[in-house]
Design a protein around this motif. Sequence first.
Motif, mmCIF file in Angstrom:
data_model
loop_
_atom_site.group_PDB
_atom_site.id
_atom_site.type_symbol
_atom_site.label_atom_id
_atom_site.label_comp_id
_atom_site.label_asym_id
_atom_site.label_seq_id
_atom_site.Cartn_x
_atom_site.Cartn_y
_atom_site.Cartn_z
ATOM 1 N N TYR A 282 0.823 -1.222 0.000
ATOM 2 C CA TYR A 282 0.000 0.000 0.000
ATOM 3 C C TYR A 282 0.850 1.261 0.000
ATOM 4 N N LEU A 283 0.358 2.259 -0.729
ATOM 5 C CA LEU A 283 0.908 3.622 -0.675
ATOM 6 C C LEU A 283 -0.195 4.537 -0.146
ATOM 7 N N SER A 284 0.072 5.240 0.950
ATOM 8 C CA SER A 284 -0.881 6.242 1.454
ATOM 9 C C SER A 284 -0.195 7.595 1.399
ATOM 10 N N PHE A 285 -0.858 8.582 0.819
ATOM 11 C CA PHE A 285 -0.249 9.919 0.724
ATOM 12 C C PHE A 285 -1.327 10.985 0.907
ATOM 13 N N PHE A 286 -0.882 12.180 1.283
ATOM 14 C CA PHE A 286 -1.864 13.227 1.541
ATOM 15 C C PHE A 286 -1.503 14.531 0.833
ATOM 16 N N GLY A 287 -2.486 15.388 0.768
ATOM 17 C CA GLY A 287 -2.315 16.750 0.268
ATOM 18 C C GLY A 287 -3.373 17.586 0.964
ATOM 19 N N TYR A 288 -3.442 18.852 0.596
ATOM 20 C CA TYR A 288 -4.370 19.737 1.301
ATOM 21 C C TYR A 288 -5.574 20.062 0.416
ATOM 22 N N LEU A 289 -6.736 20.167 1.069
ATOM 23 C CA LEU A 289 -7.979 20.437 0.343
ATOM 24 C C LEU A 289 -7.965 21.868 -0.211
ATOM 25 N N TYR A 290 -8.555 22.000 -1.371
ATOM 26 C CA TYR A 290 -8.852 23.313 -1.989
ATOM 27 C C TYR A 290 -7.623 24.122 -2.412
ATOM 28 N N THR A 291 -6.416 23.513 -2.470
ATOM 29 C CA THR A 291 -5.251 24.325 -2.864
ATOM 30 C C THR A 291 -5.394 24.800 -4.319
ATOM 31 N N LYS A 292 -5.953 23.897 -5.173
ATOM 32 C CA LYS A 292 -6.093 24.292 -6.583
ATOM 33 C C LYS A 292 -7.080 25.459 -6.719
ATOM 34 N N GLU A 293 -8.185 25.350 -5.958
ATOM 35 C CA GLU A 293 -9.223 26.391 -6.053
ATOM 36 C C GLU A 293 -8.675 27.734 -5.540
ATOM 37 N N VAL A 294 -7.884 27.661 -4.451
ATOM 38 C CA VAL A 294 -7.327 28.909 -3.906
ATOM 39 C C VAL A 294 -6.333 29.493 -4.906
ATOM 40 N N LYS A 295 -5.493 28.600 -5.491
ATOM 41 C CA LYS A 295 -4.500 29.104 -6.456
ATOM 42 C C LYS A 295 -5.173 29.726 -7.673
ATOM 43 N N ALA A 296 -6.336 29.152 -8.065
ATOM 44 C CA ALA A 296 -7.030 29.687 -9.242
ATOM 45 C C ALA A 296 -7.351 31.163 -9.034
ATOM 46 N N VAL A 297 -7.553 31.548 -7.766
ATOM 47 C CA VAL A 297 -7.934 32.929 -7.486
ATOM 48 C C VAL A 297 -6.714 33.814 -7.218
ATOM 49 N N ILE A 298 -5.723 33.258 -6.443
ATOM 50 C CA ILE A 298 -4.674 34.189 -5.985
ATOM 51 C C ILE A 298 -3.303 33.988 -6.625
ATOM 52 N N ALA A 299 -3.065 32.818 -7.263
ATOM 53 C CA ALA A 299 -1.692 32.556 -7.733
ATOM 54 C C ALA A 299 -1.499 33.041 -9.160
ATOM 55 N N PRO A 300 -0.240 33.299 -9.564
ATOM 56 C CA PRO A 300 0.015 33.610 -10.967
ATOM 57 C C PRO A 300 -0.452 32.431 -11.835
ATOM 58 N N ARG A 301 -0.894 32.736 -13.042
ATOM 59 C CA ARG A 301 -1.470 31.728 -13.936
ATOM 60 C C ARG A 301 -0.512 30.546 -14.153
ATOM 61 N N GLU A 302 0.780 30.849 -14.297
ATOM 62 C CA GLU A 302 1.777 29.794 -14.533
ATOM 63 C C GLU A 302 1.783 28.776 -13.399
ATOM 64 N N ASP A 303 1.713 29.303 -12.169
ATOM 65 C CA ASP A 303 1.764 28.420 -10.999
ATOM 66 C C ASP A 303 0.485 27.595 -10.917
ATOM 67 N N TYR A 304 -0.647 28.218 -11.240
ATOM 68 C CA TYR A 304 -1.914 27.490 -11.240
ATOM 69 C C TYR A 304 -1.869 26.347 -12.265
ATOM 70 N N LEU A 305 -1.339 26.645 -13.452
ATOM 71 C CA LEU A 305 -1.283 25.610 -14.503
ATOM 72 C C LEU A 305 -0.309 24.490 -14.128
ATOM 73 N N ARG A 306 0.815 24.871 -13.502
ATOM 74 C CA ARG A 306 1.777 23.848 -13.069
ATOM 75 C C ARG A 306 1.097 22.893 -12.099
ATOM 76 N N GLN A 307 0.360 23.465 -11.129
ATOM 77 C CA GLN A 307 -0.279 22.588 -10.153
ATOM 78 C C GLN A 307 -1.388 21.747 -10.795
ATOM 79 N N ALA A 308 -2.111 22.345 -11.726
ATOM 80 C CA ALA A 308 -3.174 21.584 -12.406
ATOM 81 C C ALA A 308 -2.554 20.379 -13.118
ATOM 82 N N ARG A 309 -1.420 20.602 -13.798
ATOM 83 C CA ARG A 309 -0.775 19.494 -14.536
ATOM 84 C C ARG A 309 -0.271 18.431 -13.573
ATOM 85 N N SER A 310 0.317 18.839 -12.456
ATOM 86 C CA SER A 310 0.831 17.819 -11.534
ATOM 87 C C SER A 310 -0.328 17.073 -10.868
#
Length: 233
Positions: A169-197
């Motif tokens: 088994y592999l168990s891993f975590f991340g944080y809720l709503y980071t993509k949604e928050v980035k969509a509003v406050i982050a530069p577009r490049e950073d938002y797209l990088r996170q969307a791709r990853s």
Amino acid sequence: MAATRIPSNSDDAPRLEHRLRDVGLFVRQAFHTFRATGAVVPSGPALANSLTRFLKEREGSDSLSILEAGAGTGPVSRVIAAHLRPGDTADLVESNPEFADYLRELVGTDPTMSRVADQLTVHQTLVTNLGTDRRYDLILSGLPLANFNADEVREIFDYYFTVLRPGGYLSFFGYLYTKEVKAVIAPREDYLRQARSSWVVEEWVNRYSVGTERVLANIPPAWIHHLQKPDEK
Ligand SMILES: C[S@@+](CC[C@H](N)C(=O)[O-])C[C@H]1O[C@@H](n2cnc3c(N)ncnc32)[C@H](O)[C@@H]1O
């Protein structure tokens, strides 16, 4: 009149002192290296407990070999240590030298970790540099995938599924709503990088998921994915 029970300082003081030390070091490192650290405070007990579900709910008497990637100041490592049985081993991997030194100190001094010190190994390296000649039954990952690019995330999952035993088994975590928050406050490049990853993460989740959960009692609230490598035919 019944006496009011005041929590015993002797029980709670060391735990609180550890937590404050963990948080102090983590906040300082987050300030200096936010991309690699990926959070502002260490994971809380609810997240550490849910992430280690497959260790705590294991069946059978076989010993387990465990990899923890991105151990930080050790909130998950302590839960791992508390549930190790004789014969189990855990590699605690951390790229930040300050955290790795801190983990080594914990292995020597923390009551839960020092009890199983000979079963724990701290490695100060990127997890993908550990080598592919190892095999694990369980991988617990705290890496900040949302801060990496798609190629880095792919390399990490390829590595995990290389060293994971079939059925493991592999168990891993991340944080809720980071993509949604980035969509509003982050530069577009950073938002797209996170969307791709995050699409790379979704590919692996879609192929191998055996469970997903949300842990709201964490700062910030988190999701966990549990994946299982198929058994060999
Ligand atoms: C979000 S923190 C989680 C720390 C800890 N597991 C917790 O739950 O509080 C991510 C940790 O991963 C470490 N890290 C980041 N990239 C890494 C890599 N490629 N290999 C090993 N550790 C890494 C960071 O230094 C940081 O301590």
